[in-house]
Design a protein around this motif. Sequence first.
Motif, PDB file in Angstrom:
ATOM      1  N   MET A 311       0.854  -1.230  -0.038  1.00 30.98           N
ATOM      2  CA  MET A 311       0.010  -0.064  -0.123  1.00 30.98           C
ATOM      3  C   MET A 311       0.738   1.178   0.059  1.00 30.98           C
ATOM      4  O   MET A 311       0.412   2.107  -0.455  1.00 30.98           O
ATOM      5  N   THR A 312       2.084   1.208   0.560  1.00 32.84           N
ATOM      6  CA  THR A 312       2.912   2.560   0.849  1.00 32.84           C
ATOM      7  C   THR A 312       4.047   2.583  -0.218  1.00 32.84           C
ATOM      8  O   THR A 312       4.916   3.454   0.010  1.00 32.84           O
ATOM      9  N   MET A 313       3.860   1.680  -1.238  1.00 33.62           N
ATOM     10  CA  MET A 313       4.948   1.805  -2.396  1.00 33.62           C
ATOM     11  C   MET A 313       4.225   2.698  -3.355  1.00 33.62           C
ATOM     12  O   MET A 313       3.065   2.535  -3.461  1.00 33.62           O
ATOM     13  N   ASN A 314       5.108   3.495  -4.433  1.00 34.26           N
ATOM     14  CA  ASN A 314       4.578   4.015  -5.430  1.00 34.26           C
ATOM     15  C   ASN A 314       3.919   3.071  -6.589  1.00 34.26           C
ATOM     16  O   ASN A 314       4.648   2.121  -6.988  1.00 34.26           O
ATOM     17  N   HIS A 315       2.830   3.402  -7.069  1.00 32.73           N
ATOM     18  CA  HIS A 315       2.217   2.413  -7.849  1.00 32.73           C
ATOM     19  C   HIS A 315       2.026   3.183  -9.266  1.00 32.73           C
ATOM     20  O   HIS A 315       1.333   2.599 -10.135  1.00 32.73           O
ATOM     21  N   LEU A 316       2.723   4.400  -9.540  1.00 31.29           N
ATOM     22  CA  LEU A 316       2.452   5.186 -10.538  1.00 31.29           C
ATOM     23  C   LEU A 316       3.456   4.986 -11.894  1.00 31.29           C
ATOM     24  O   LEU A 316       3.006   5.559 -12.890  1.00 31.29           O
ATOM     25  N   GLY A 317       4.579   4.636 -11.459  1.00 33.38           N
ATOM     26  CA  GLY A 317       5.536   4.510 -12.482  1.00 33.38           C
ATOM     27  C   GLY A 317       6.230   5.829 -12.735  1.00 33.38           C
ATOM     28  O   GLY A 317       7.106   5.990 -13.526  1.00 33.38           O
ATOM     29  N   GLY A 318       5.970   6.748 -12.086  1.00 38.55           N
ATOM     30  CA  GLY A 318       6.484   7.998 -11.925  1.00 38.55           C
ATOM     31  C   GLY A 318       5.961   8.885 -10.787  1.00 38.55           C
ATOM     32  O   GLY A 318       5.351   8.387  -9.924  1.00 38.55           O
ATOM     33  N   ASP A 319       6.148  10.180 -11.036  1.00 37.28           N
ATOM     34  CA  ASP A 319       5.607  10.976  -9.753  1.00 37.28           C
ATOM     35  C   ASP A 319       4.261  11.759 -10.407  1.00 37.28           C
ATOM     36  O   ASP A 319       3.731  11.533 -11.314  1.00 37.28           O
ATOM     37  N   LEU A 320       3.457  12.436  -9.375  1.00 36.09           N
ATOM     38  CA  LEU A 320       2.205  12.868  -9.640  1.00 36.09           C
ATOM     39  C   LEU A 320       2.377  13.994 -10.823  1.00 36.09           C
ATOM     40  O   LEU A 320       1.318  13.992 -11.601  1.00 36.09           O
ATOM     41  N   ALA A 321       3.368  14.945 -10.680  1.00 32.60           N
ATOM     42  CA  ALA A 321       3.478  15.750 -11.598  1.00 32.60           C
ATOM     43  C   ALA A 321       3.669  15.494 -13.036  1.00 32.60           C
ATOM     44  O   ALA A 321       3.231  16.041 -14.008  1.00 32.60           O
ATOM     45  N   SER A 322       4.096  14.098 -13.299  1.00 31.19           N
ATOM     46  CA  SER A 322       4.149  13.622 -14.495  1.00 31.19           C
ATOM     47  C   SER A 322       2.993  13.164 -15.131  1.00 31.19           C
ATOM     48  O   SER A 322       2.887  12.670 -16.188  1.00 31.19           O
ATOM     49  N   LEU A 323       2.167  12.669 -14.265  1.00 32.84           N
ATOM     50  CA  LEU A 323       0.885  11.833 -14.677  1.00 32.84           C
ATOM     51  C   LEU A 323      -0.534  12.790 -14.552  1.00 32.84           C
ATOM     52  O   LEU A 323      -1.568  12.137 -14.673  1.00 32.84           O
ATOM     53  N   GLY A 324      -0.438  14.065 -14.484  1.00 30.64           N
ATOM     54  CA  GLY A 324      -1.388  14.939 -14.540  1.00 30.64           C
ATOM     55  C   GLY A 324      -1.022  16.132 -13.684  1.00 30.64           C
ATOM     56  O   GLY A 324      -0.025  16.592 -13.733  1.00 30.64           O
ATOM     57  N   THR A 325      -2.250  17.143 -13.816  1.00 26.91           N
ATOM     58  CA  THR A 325      -2.113  18.247 -13.319  1.00 26.91           C
ATOM     59  C   THR A 325      -2.426  18.621 -11.842  1.00 26.91           C
ATOM     60  O   THR A 325      -3.611  18.326 -11.679  1.00 26.91           O
ATOM     61  N   LEU A 340      -1.725   3.076  -2.593  1.00 27.80           N
ATOM     62  CA  LEU A 340      -3.000   2.491  -2.494  1.00 27.80           C
ATOM     63  C   LEU A 340      -3.594   3.225  -1.262  1.00 27.80           C
ATOM     64  O   LEU A 340      -3.778   2.720  -0.151  1.00 27.80           O
ATOM     65  N   GLY A 341      -3.726   4.672  -1.484  1.00 26.83           N
ATOM     66  CA  GLY A 341      -4.392   5.378  -0.616  1.00 26.83           C
ATOM     67  C   GLY A 341      -3.709   6.569   0.135  1.00 26.83           C
ATOM     68  O   GLY A 341      -4.081   7.022   1.054  1.00 26.83           O
ATOM     69  N   PHE A 342      -2.433   6.442  -0.193  1.00 24.43           N
ATOM     70  CA  PHE A 342      -1.606   7.534   0.362  1.00 24.43           C
ATOM     71  C   PHE A 342      -0.656   7.831  -0.687  1.00 24.43           C
ATOM     72  O   PHE A 342       0.057   7.517  -1.697  1.00 24.43           O
ATOM     73  N   SER A 343      -0.160   9.538  -0.348  1.00 21.94           N
ATOM     74  CA  SER A 343       1.067  10.125  -1.492  1.00 21.94           C
ATOM     75  C   SER A 343       2.246   9.192  -0.810  1.00 21.94           C
ATOM     76  O   SER A 343       2.394   8.892   0.276  1.00 21.94           O
ATOM     77  N   VAL A 344       3.219   9.245  -1.708  1.00 28.88           N
ATOM     78  CA  VAL A 344       4.644   8.457  -1.267  1.00 28.88           C
ATOM     79  C   VAL A 344       5.460   9.458  -1.622  1.00 28.88           C
ATOM     80  O   VAL A 344       5.628   9.876  -2.912  1.00 28.88           O
ATOM     81  N   MET A 345       6.588   9.546  -0.816  1.00 27.76           N
ATOM     82  CA  MET A 345       7.687  10.581  -1.135  1.00 27.76           C
ATOM     83  C   MET A 345       8.709   9.679  -1.739  1.00 27.76           C
ATOM     84  O   MET A 345       9.184   8.573  -1.477  1.00 27.76           O
ATOM     85  N   LEU A 346       8.988  10.300  -3.045  1.00 33.29           N
ATOM     86  CA  LEU A 346      10.012   9.602  -4.074  1.00 33.29           C
ATOM     87  C   LEU A 346      11.318  10.149  -4.066  1.00 33.29           C
ATOM     88  O   LEU A 346      12.456   9.724  -3.701  1.00 33.29           O
ATOM     89  N   ASP A 347      11.391  11.447  -3.966  1.00 33.61           N
ATOM     90  CA  ASP A 347      12.636  12.184  -3.995  1.00 33.61           C
ATOM     91  C   ASP A 347      12.520  13.646  -3.479  1.00 33.61           C
ATOM     92  O   ASP A 347      12.049  14.648  -3.910  1.00 33.61           O
ATOM     93  N   PRO A 348      13.103  13.689  -2.177  1.00 37.55           N
ATOM     94  CA  PRO A 348      12.939  14.964  -1.429  1.00 37.55           C
ATOM     95  C   PRO A 348      13.636  16.193  -2.160  1.00 37.55           C
ATOM     96  O   PRO A 348      12.823  17.387  -2.067  1.00 37.55           O
ATOM     97  N   ALA A 349      14.619  15.932  -3.041  1.00 38.09           N
ATOM     98  CA  ALA A 349      15.282  17.107  -3.785  1.00 38.09           C
ATOM     99  C   ALA A 349      14.096  17.606  -4.957  1.00 38.09           C
ATOM    100  O   ALA A 349      14.036  18.773  -5.112  1.00 38.09           O
ATOM    101  N   ARG A 350      13.669  16.787  -5.667  1.00 35.43           N
ATOM    102  CA  ARG A 350      12.609  17.070  -6.394  1.00 35.43           C
ATOM    103  C   ARG A 350      11.342  17.784  -5.983  1.00 35.43           C
ATOM    104  O   ARG A 350      10.930  18.603  -6.645  1.00 35.43           O
ATOM    105  N   ALA A 351      10.806  17.235  -4.879  1.00 29.76           N
ATOM    106  CA  ALA A 351       9.759  18.023  -4.072  1.00 29.76           C
ATOM    107  C   ALA A 351      10.175  19.222  -3.352  1.00 29.76           C
ATOM    108  O   ALA A 351       9.275  19.724  -3.043  1.00 29.76           O
ATOM    109  N   GLN A 352      11.525  19.526  -3.086  1.00 26.83           N
ATOM    110  CA  GLN A 352      11.987  20.639  -2.559  1.00 26.83           C
ATOM    111  C   GLN A 352      11.723  21.004  -1.199  1.00 26.83           C
ATOM    112  O   GLN A 352      10.985  21.924  -0.718  1.00 26.83           O
ATOM    113  N   ILE A 353      11.497  19.698  -0.355  1.00 23.36           N
ATOM    114  CA  ILE A 353      10.922  19.722   0.783  1.00 23.36           C
ATOM    115  C   ILE A 353      11.608  18.553   1.623  1.00 23.36           C
ATOM    116  O   ILE A 353      12.081  17.411   1.230  1.00 23.36           O
TER     117      ILE A 353
END
Length: 408
Positions: A311-325, A340-353
């Motif tokens: 549930m807590t791994m990324n299921h999108l194959g990319g990040d949210l920004a690459s899959l929509g607005t 599966l029900g949660f946002s998941v941090m992939l890359d803090p540097a890209r997220a700038q947080i």
Amino acid sequence: MASVELQAEPESVGLSSRQLARVDAWRERLVAEGKLAGATTLVMRRGKVAHLGCSGLADLARGTPMAPDTLLRIYSMTKPLTSVALMLLYEEGLFQLDDPITAALPCFRDMRVATGGNRAKLETEPAHRDITYRDLLTHTSGLTYGFMNATLVDELYRNQGIDFQTSDRSLAALVEQAAGLPLIAQPGTAWNYSIATDVVGQLVAVLSGRDFADFLRERVLLPLGMTETDFAVPDAARPRFAANYMRGPDGRPKLIDDPEASPFLRRRAIASGGGGLVSTAGDYLRFCRMMLNKGELDGTRLLGRKTVELMTMNHLGGDLASLGTPRFSESSYDGIGFGLGFSVMLDPARAQIAGTPGEYAWGGVASTAFWIDPAEEMAVLLLAQLTPSSTYPIRRELRVMTYAAITD
């Protein structure tokens, strides 16, 4: 009642008292400046609550202090609990993630997808495939929300009353009505925040043969000891129910939902799995503890370890920004995926947080939020009642301050 109290000195769990005092000062400043009526912050690390602070008022008109047992509208923080309910049935072998939902909900057969047009004539094409369980859990189903105000389909939702927060129709009837409207994207191709988790609630009802609210209470909330989390505020708890506000013309909180006249005081025919619960800091912390413990709490195993990991791994194959607005949040979705029900941090540097890959989170429209960091053995709660959550960047500010408190 799931009470909550300080359990450890910050330094004993690798946190800085000095830095956490800045969280208190920040929270007090938000109240003193009139940005928030009140707020609660909580930090747990290594199984111990090392920071708990409340500032301001839960109800300005009545002078009710914000407290750890204040009942608040958690709105979309309902979604992870609903997702857990569905995954209990996954563990029983009732479906696979790539199964189409049409076997359980035939109203979603032969869906159409909007491709253009105007209010007079909406252009559509056939869906390339059926919506799957994973599509719903990851918000890639092509469904939407009427309040988005971004597409012609959103407008259809509004015009036809597809609103799981306000409707007094049954869950089954509203889901079937939504299934009669076009999707805004082909299933599985784009991330769009939507009524998908309300549809998940109806799937729980169909697969289990139980009313969704009853299933959630008996299979998720009560086993976790979340005795104050429900779709309505009981009479005895009304004095602890907070008011909900928006930013008024003068910049100060303006009442939008009086706790003595709120729709949450009565039990409606529909239970919104996408945003209908009220809860407390103590109750929601128990959910966070269970997730951090990989499915177990106080000797009760709710989910298997591998299910929580899935549930807590990324299921999108990319990040949210690459899959929509991304919409409806003050946070950037660069570097953020979705499970599966949660946002998941992939890359803090890209997220700038500040953050940790693998940390997962979500929040609610009235400025509530949580995040869970398995690597740091940490969970953080932010609870306020200001709509929308994007009014001020308080989630990001608190994230920075709590991660800065880690000393080891």
